[in-house]
Design a protein around this motif. Structure first.
Motif, PDB file in Angstrom:
ATOM      1  N   ARG A 134      -2.565   6.253  -4.218  1.00 30.98           N
ATOM      2  CA  ARG A 134      -2.583   4.978  -3.482  1.00 30.98           C
ATOM      3  C   ARG A 134      -1.519   4.926  -2.380  1.00 30.98           C
ATOM      4  O   ARG A 134      -1.643   4.157  -1.440  1.00 30.98           O
ATOM      5  CB  ARG A 134      -2.404   3.815  -4.462  1.00 30.98           C
ATOM      6  CG  ARG A 134      -1.002   3.632  -4.992  1.00 30.98           C
ATOM      7  CD  ARG A 134      -0.960   2.557  -6.038  1.00 30.98           C
ATOM      8  NE  ARG A 134      -1.314   3.085  -7.348  1.00 30.98           N
ATOM      9  CZ  ARG A 134      -1.485   2.327  -8.421  1.00 30.98           C
ATOM     10  NH1 ARG A 134      -1.352   1.034  -8.346  1.00 30.98           N
ATOM     11  NH2 ARG A 134      -1.798   2.855  -9.582  1.00 30.98           N
ATOM     12  N   GLU A 135      -0.471   5.748  -2.531  1.00 31.80           N
ATOM     13  CA  GLU A 135       0.555   5.782  -1.493  1.00 31.80           C
ATOM     14  C   GLU A 135       0.016   6.332  -0.179  1.00 31.80           C
ATOM     15  O   GLU A 135       0.586   6.093   0.883  1.00 31.80           O
ATOM     16  CB  GLU A 135       1.743   6.627  -1.959  1.00 31.80           C
ATOM     17  CG  GLU A 135       2.468   6.081  -3.184  1.00 31.80           C
ATOM     18  CD  GLU A 135       3.117   4.735  -2.929  1.00 31.80           C
ATOM     19  OE1 GLU A 135       3.456   4.469  -1.765  1.00 31.80           O
ATOM     20  OE2 GLU A 135       3.279   3.961  -3.886  1.00 31.80           O
ATOM     21  N   ASP A 136      -1.094   7.099  -0.253  1.00 31.27           N
ATOM     22  CA  ASP A 136      -1.699   7.669   0.946  1.00 31.27           C
ATOM     23  C   ASP A 136      -2.748   6.750   1.563  1.00 31.27           C
ATOM     24  O   ASP A 136      -3.313   7.086   2.604  1.00 31.27           O
ATOM     25  CB  ASP A 136      -2.342   9.030   0.618  1.00 31.27           C
ATOM     26  CG  ASP A 136      -1.302  10.063   0.230  1.00 31.27           C
ATOM     27  OD1 ASP A 136      -0.159   9.944   0.696  1.00 31.27           O
ATOM     28  OD2 ASP A 136      -1.634  10.988  -0.539  1.00 31.27           O
ATOM     29  N   ARG A 137      -3.043   5.628   0.917  1.00 32.87           N
ATOM     30  CA  ARG A 137      -4.038   4.701   1.471  1.00 32.87           C
ATOM     31  C   ARG A 137      -3.371   3.765   2.477  1.00 32.87           C
ATOM     32  O   ARG A 137      -2.177   3.835   2.737  1.00 32.87           O
ATOM     33  CB  ARG A 137      -4.687   3.881   0.338  1.00 32.87           C
ATOM     34  CG  ARG A 137      -5.422   4.727  -0.685  1.00 32.87           C
ATOM     35  CD  ARG A 137      -5.936   3.890  -1.828  1.00 32.87           C
ATOM     36  NE  ARG A 137      -6.167   4.708  -3.024  1.00 32.87           N
ATOM     37  CZ  ARG A 137      -6.151   4.255  -4.263  1.00 32.87           C
ATOM     38  NH1 ARG A 137      -5.925   2.965  -4.493  1.00 32.87           N
ATOM     39  NH2 ARG A 137      -6.359   5.070  -5.275  1.00 32.87           N
ATOM     40  N   TYR A 138      -4.163   2.852   3.004  1.00 27.09           N
ATOM     41  CA  TYR A 138      -3.630   1.845   3.916  1.00 27.09           C
ATOM     42  C   TYR A 138      -2.650   0.952   3.159  1.00 27.09           C
ATOM     43  O   TYR A 138      -2.831   0.673   1.963  1.00 27.09           O
ATOM     44  CB  TYR A 138      -4.764   1.007   4.510  1.00 27.09           C
ATOM     45  CG  TYR A 138      -5.748   1.821   5.325  1.00 27.09           C
ATOM     46  CD1 TYR A 138      -5.447   2.216   6.623  1.00 27.09           C
ATOM     47  CD2 TYR A 138      -6.975   2.199   4.785  1.00 27.09           C
ATOM     48  CE1 TYR A 138      -6.341   2.970   7.369  1.00 27.09           C
ATOM     49  CE2 TYR A 138      -7.876   2.962   5.519  1.00 27.09           C
ATOM     50  CZ  TYR A 138      -7.557   3.340   6.812  1.00 27.09           C
ATOM     51  OH  TYR A 138      -8.427   4.081   7.546  1.00 27.09           O
ATOM     52  N   VAL A 139      -1.641   0.467   3.866  1.00 26.84           N
ATOM     53  CA  VAL A 139      -0.623  -0.354   3.200  1.00 26.84           C
ATOM     54  C   VAL A 139      -1.185  -1.711   2.805  1.00 26.84           C
ATOM     55  O   VAL A 139      -0.741  -2.311   1.831  1.00 26.84           O
ATOM     56  CB  VAL A 139       0.611  -0.534   4.105  1.00 26.84           C
ATOM     57  CG1 VAL A 139       1.313   0.784   4.312  1.00 26.84           C
ATOM     58  CG2 VAL A 139       0.225  -1.132   5.461  1.00 26.84           C
ATOM     59  N   ASP A 140      -2.151  -2.216   3.562  1.00 28.15           N
ATOM     60  CA  ASP A 140      -2.755  -3.497   3.215  1.00 28.15           C
ATOM     61  C   ASP A 140      -4.104  -3.614   3.904  1.00 28.15           C
ATOM     62  O   ASP A 140      -4.534  -2.714   4.648  1.00 28.15           O
ATOM     63  CB  ASP A 140      -1.838  -4.681   3.602  1.00 28.15           C
ATOM     64  CG  ASP A 140      -1.433  -4.649   5.062  1.00 28.15           C
ATOM     65  OD1 ASP A 140      -2.180  -4.099   5.887  1.00 28.15           O
ATOM     66  OD2 ASP A 140      -0.355  -5.195   5.380  1.00 28.15           O
ATOM     67  N   ALA A 141      -4.784  -4.722   3.671  1.00 29.83           N
ATOM     68  CA  ALA A 141      -6.125  -4.936   4.230  1.00 29.83           C
ATOM     69  C   ALA A 141      -6.086  -5.045   5.750  1.00 29.83           C
ATOM     70  O   ALA A 141      -7.035  -4.653   6.434  1.00 29.83           O
ATOM     71  CB  ALA A 141      -6.747  -6.190   3.609  1.00 29.83           C
ATOM     72  N   HIS A 142      -5.004  -5.589   6.293  1.00 33.90           N
ATOM     73  CA  HIS A 142      -4.900  -5.701   7.753  1.00 33.90           C
ATOM     74  C   HIS A 142      -4.897  -4.324   8.408  1.00 33.90           C
ATOM     75  O   HIS A 142      -5.552  -4.098   9.440  1.00 33.90           O
ATOM     76  CB  HIS A 142      -3.630  -6.465   8.127  1.00 33.90           C
ATOM     77  CG  HIS A 142      -3.648  -7.909   7.745  1.00 33.90           C
ATOM     78  ND1 HIS A 142      -4.554  -8.808   8.277  1.00 33.90           N
ATOM     79  CD2 HIS A 142      -2.890  -8.623   6.873  1.00 33.90           C
ATOM     80  CE1 HIS A 142      -4.346 -10.000   7.766  1.00 33.90           C
ATOM     81  NE2 HIS A 142      -3.343  -9.923   6.904  1.00 33.90           N
ATOM     82  N   ALA A 143      -4.157  -3.368   7.830  1.00 33.21           N
ATOM     83  CA  ALA A 143      -4.096  -2.016   8.390  1.00 33.21           C
ATOM     84  C   ALA A 143      -5.465  -1.345   8.329  1.00 33.21           C
ATOM     85  O   ALA A 143      -5.880  -0.649   9.271  1.00 33.21           O
ATOM     86  CB  ALA A 143      -3.058  -1.196   7.641  1.00 33.21           C
ATOM     87  N   PHE A 144      -6.178  -1.517   7.217  1.00 40.50           N
ATOM     88  CA  PHE A 144      -7.530  -0.968   7.071  1.00 40.50           C
ATOM     89  C   PHE A 144      -8.444  -1.553   8.155  1.00 40.50           C
ATOM     90  O   PHE A 144      -9.177  -0.826   8.845  1.00 40.50           O
ATOM     91  CB  PHE A 144      -8.044  -1.283   5.673  1.00 40.50           C
ATOM     92  CG  PHE A 144      -9.310  -0.552   5.292  1.00 40.50           C
ATOM     93  CD1 PHE A 144     -10.032   0.213   6.206  1.00 40.50           C
ATOM     94  CD2 PHE A 144      -9.792  -0.630   3.978  1.00 40.50           C
ATOM     95  CE1 PHE A 144     -11.196   0.883   5.828  1.00 40.50           C
ATOM     96  CE2 PHE A 144     -10.946   0.044   3.607  1.00 40.50           C
ATOM     97  CZ  PHE A 144     -11.648   0.793   4.538  1.00 40.50           C
ATOM     98  N   ALA A 145      -8.396  -2.875   8.312  1.00 37.51           N
ATOM     99  CA  ALA A 145      -9.261  -3.528   9.292  1.00 37.51           C
ATOM    100  C   ALA A 145      -8.952  -3.056  10.714  1.00 37.51           C
ATOM    101  O   ALA A 145      -9.861  -2.833  11.520  1.00 37.51           O
ATOM    102  CB  ALA A 145      -9.105  -5.046   9.185  1.00 37.51           C
ATOM    103  N   GLN A 146      -7.653  -2.892  11.026  1.00 35.68           N
ATOM    104  CA  GLN A 146      -7.287  -2.447  12.376  1.00 35.68           C
ATOM    105  C   GLN A 146      -7.799  -1.037  12.647  1.00 35.68           C
ATOM    106  O   GLN A 146      -8.298  -0.737  13.735  1.00 35.68           O
ATOM    107  CB  GLN A 146      -5.766  -2.500  12.539  1.00 35.68           C
ATOM    108  CG  GLN A 146      -5.281  -2.189  13.942  1.00 35.68           C
ATOM    109  CD  GLN A 146      -5.831  -3.169  14.962  1.00 35.68           C
ATOM    110  OE1 GLN A 146      -5.816  -4.382  14.752  1.00 35.68           O
ATOM    111  NE2 GLN A 146      -6.351  -2.645  16.061  1.00 35.68           N
TER     112      GLN A 146
END
Length: 641
Positions: free
Chosen positions: A262-274
């Motif tokens: 999970r440390e390699d995923r996006y930090v939050d939903a905003h980062a994923f959306a961007q």
């Protein structure tokens, strides 16, 4: 003829419109506001399980605090009392916003989702998750069936049935060895029963985006367990490898969301959306953010290379390999490896080569020993960390005993209160995982702690007790003291309890408000006028009055003798318990006989008697008598003559 089913006197339950793992969803009507609602009712066969009821109530609490256009709103919650198989059961229900539309699962099956729509819908899901995560809520079950698209194109995230607050998300995702969630969208940490956080939802959203773009989930297996293993140990194929027409720019965006760590995923939903918006606009994911290696196309065979002739420099062609020699060109001499001449030995080089071989060998041995030592310790630590422990029987213990036992096994206790008719307050009703279940060290054990029966009896012995005693007793039983009023009473001392509302001895839900009626120590004087004394005495000495009578008689020409014509204190006055009431009783007045008048003798005047003086001196009365007598005599004599 079927009767109308109404909840809380307000919500009309109509036809069934959906069914989940533990609840049914009905179309409903709010009678007060006149609008359609969706009513989620816990199924009767599930209502007997306290853990299921707890999860159902948790959903209401989780969504009630969320206010976002992309999340289904919760309007109200409550419980319906139903008689099933001769016993009364409380069926919790949730009144939610009624959404008319179709789920992404249905739209996906119908083949209606394009790449642009998939991106728009996932961006809407990420907006909803950003809000829920900011409120401390993890959904834990993001999938196409839990996302609704309304007839107007709006997106709604539904079913927070297994959601938890982030503060409580440290619990494992297993429920008696069953993974909570849907296998095709399960994160690796959920499959392993580890801690979850907001990035768990981002992994599930990555699975959702993968399926909407490619037409299938990232992992497919013969069983949910096989799919879960793939989530933990296998890498997903890039979306463009599944659908060749899909732009490769989306591969890194999707695969970063599907990172195992999970440390390699996006930090939050905003980062994923961007990142998703950038990819749609042709902006690739920065190289430092790429966490999954995309397989490269490697040629099946390498081009041949040729040696240059002696004395000619090697010329590099545009293809990157050495040019072939011309036919007229030849080697100046045979290659050295084709000569048969012995090569003279170099003693210094031999000794140097031997020394370096020893040094390198020693270094390799040391490195292997150190590496082996650390590897052995790591293996032992991993074995200890992943060692299985058996959950003991906790249902007979108090809360403190159970939590201490769980901690001693290197497990994490989490307590939650619930009502139970058979288990005494403060003791464990059940645990999750249940007794004799094997779990990994560090796992969370959910403890349901009894709050006692949901319905408690108000002690009838409280009558006549002081207000302070009543308050302490009700508080100890779990009730709340409501309004306190006073009332006159002939028997209960001042400041003591007369009665309660609800009444003493009734069964009432724990936590209910109990109103108190306290004695003033006073008695209300009743109406006694026009009663007889015996009647008034009975009224005053009755158990509900308890007063004494003091009788005073008064003459009265109008009232009937023996009737009370007045009282003191008057009717309605408040007097101390045991006081006296004075009554005034009418009696006939005493009648005095009329005075007797004496008759005076008739006077007959005579000239003779009046003219002759008396010859005998005496008193006035004697003279009169003599005169009267004389007068009578002379008169007679005269009459005789």
């Amino acid at each position: 003829m079927s009767t109308e089913r109404i909840l809380d006197g307000r919500y009309i339950v109509e036809e069934l419109i959906g069914r989940g793992g533990m609840a049914d969803v009905h179309l409903g009507v709010d009678k007060i506001l006149g609008r359609k609602v969706a009513i989620k009712l816990l199924r009767p066969e599930m209502a007997r399980d306290p853990m299921v009821q707890t999860r159902f109530r948790r959903e209401a609490k989780a969504v009630a605090g969320l206010n976002h256009p992309n999340i289904v709103s919760v309007f109200d919650t409550g419980e319906e009392e139903r008689e099933i198989d001769g016993s009364s059961i409380s069926l919790p229900y949730i009144v939610m916003e009624y959404v008319c539309g179709r789920t992404l699962r249905d739209m996906h099956k119908a083949g209606e989702i394009t790449v642009e729509l998939a991106i728009d819908y996932v961006l809407g899901v990420l907006e909803a998750l950003a809000h829920s995560h900011s409120m401390g809520i993890v959904h834990r079950d993001i999938k196409p069936a839990n996302i609704m698209v309304t007839t107007k194109g709006a997106l709604k995230v539904m079913d927070f049935g297994i959601a938890r607050a982030m503060a409580d998300s440290s619990s494992t995702m297993t429920q008696t060895q069953t993974v909570v969630g849907t296998a095709q969208y399960l994160s690796p940490e959920q499959a392993r029963g580890e801690l979850v956080d907001a990035r768990t939802d981002l992994y599930s959203t990555g699975c959702l985006l993968y399926e909407l773009l490619t037409g299938r989930p990232p992992f497919i297996g013969d069983s949910p367990l096989a799919v879960a293993y793939q989530h933990v140990g296998e890498k997903a194929d890039p979306p463009s490898a599944v659908v060749s027409t899909l732009p490769e720019i989306f591969d890194n965006v999707v695969l970063k969301a599907l990172a195992k760590d999970r440390e390699d995923r996006y930090v939050d939903a905003h980062a994923f959306a961007q990142a998703l918006r950038n990819a749609r606009n042709g902006i690739p994911l920065p190289a430092e953010q790429i966490t999954e290696l995309i397989p490269q196309n490697i040629p099946a065979s390498l081009p041949q290379s040729f040696a240059a002739p002696s004395g000619e420099p090697a010329q590099m062609s545009a293809t990157g390999h050495l040019d072939a020699i011309a036919p007229e060109e030849s080697w100046d001499e045979d290659p050295e490896w084709q000569h048969d001449d012995p090569v003279p030995a170099d003693p210094y080089r031999a000794r140097s080569k031997t020394a370096w071989t020893v040094v390198i060998s020693v270094f390799i041995v040391i490195a292997l020993a150190v590496g082996g030592f650390f590897f052995y310790n790591w293996i032992q630590a991993e074995a200890a960390r992943n060692a299985l422990v058996t959950v003991p029987q906790l249902s007979t213990m108090t809360k403190a005993e159970a939590e201490s036992t769980v901690r001693n096994l290197e497990l994490v206790p989490r307590s939650e209160d619930t009502f139970d008719d058979s288990v005494k307050p403060g003791s464990v009703v059940s645990s999750d995982p249940s007794a004799n279940t094997q779990v990994v060290k560090g796992s969370t054990v959910q403890l349901l702690i009894s709050k006692g029966p949901e319905n408690l009896k108000i002690p009838a012995t409280l009558e006549g007790s002081s207000e302070a005693t009543v308050r302490a007793t009700l508080s100890e039983l779990g009730f709340v003291v409501g309004n306190v009023t006073t009332k006159n009473d002939a028997q209960i001392p001042s400041g003591s309890l007369i009665e309660t509302v609800p009444a003493l001895g009734e069964q009432v839900k724990s936590g209910s408000s109990i109103d108190l009626i306290i004695s003033t120590g006073m008695v209300t004087v009743p109406e006694l006028i026009e009663l007889k004394v015996p009647e008034a005495t009975n009224v005053l000495t009755a158990p509900g009055v308890g007063l004494r009578i003091n009788v005073v008689e008064e003459e009265n020409e109008i009232a009937t003798p023996g009737t009370i014509i007045d009282q003191s204190p008057s009717r309605g006055a408040a007097v101390q318990q045991g006081s006296s009431v004075t009554v005034y009783v009418a009696k006939a007045p005493v009648v005095e006989p009329p005075p007797v008048e004496e008759e005076s003798p008739s006077e007959q005047p005579s000239t003779e008697s009046s003219s002759e003086p008396s010859s005998t001196p005496g008193t006035k009365s004697s003279d009169s008598s003599s005169t009267s007598s004389n007068s009578t005599d002379e008169s007679g004599n005269q009459q005789d003559d």
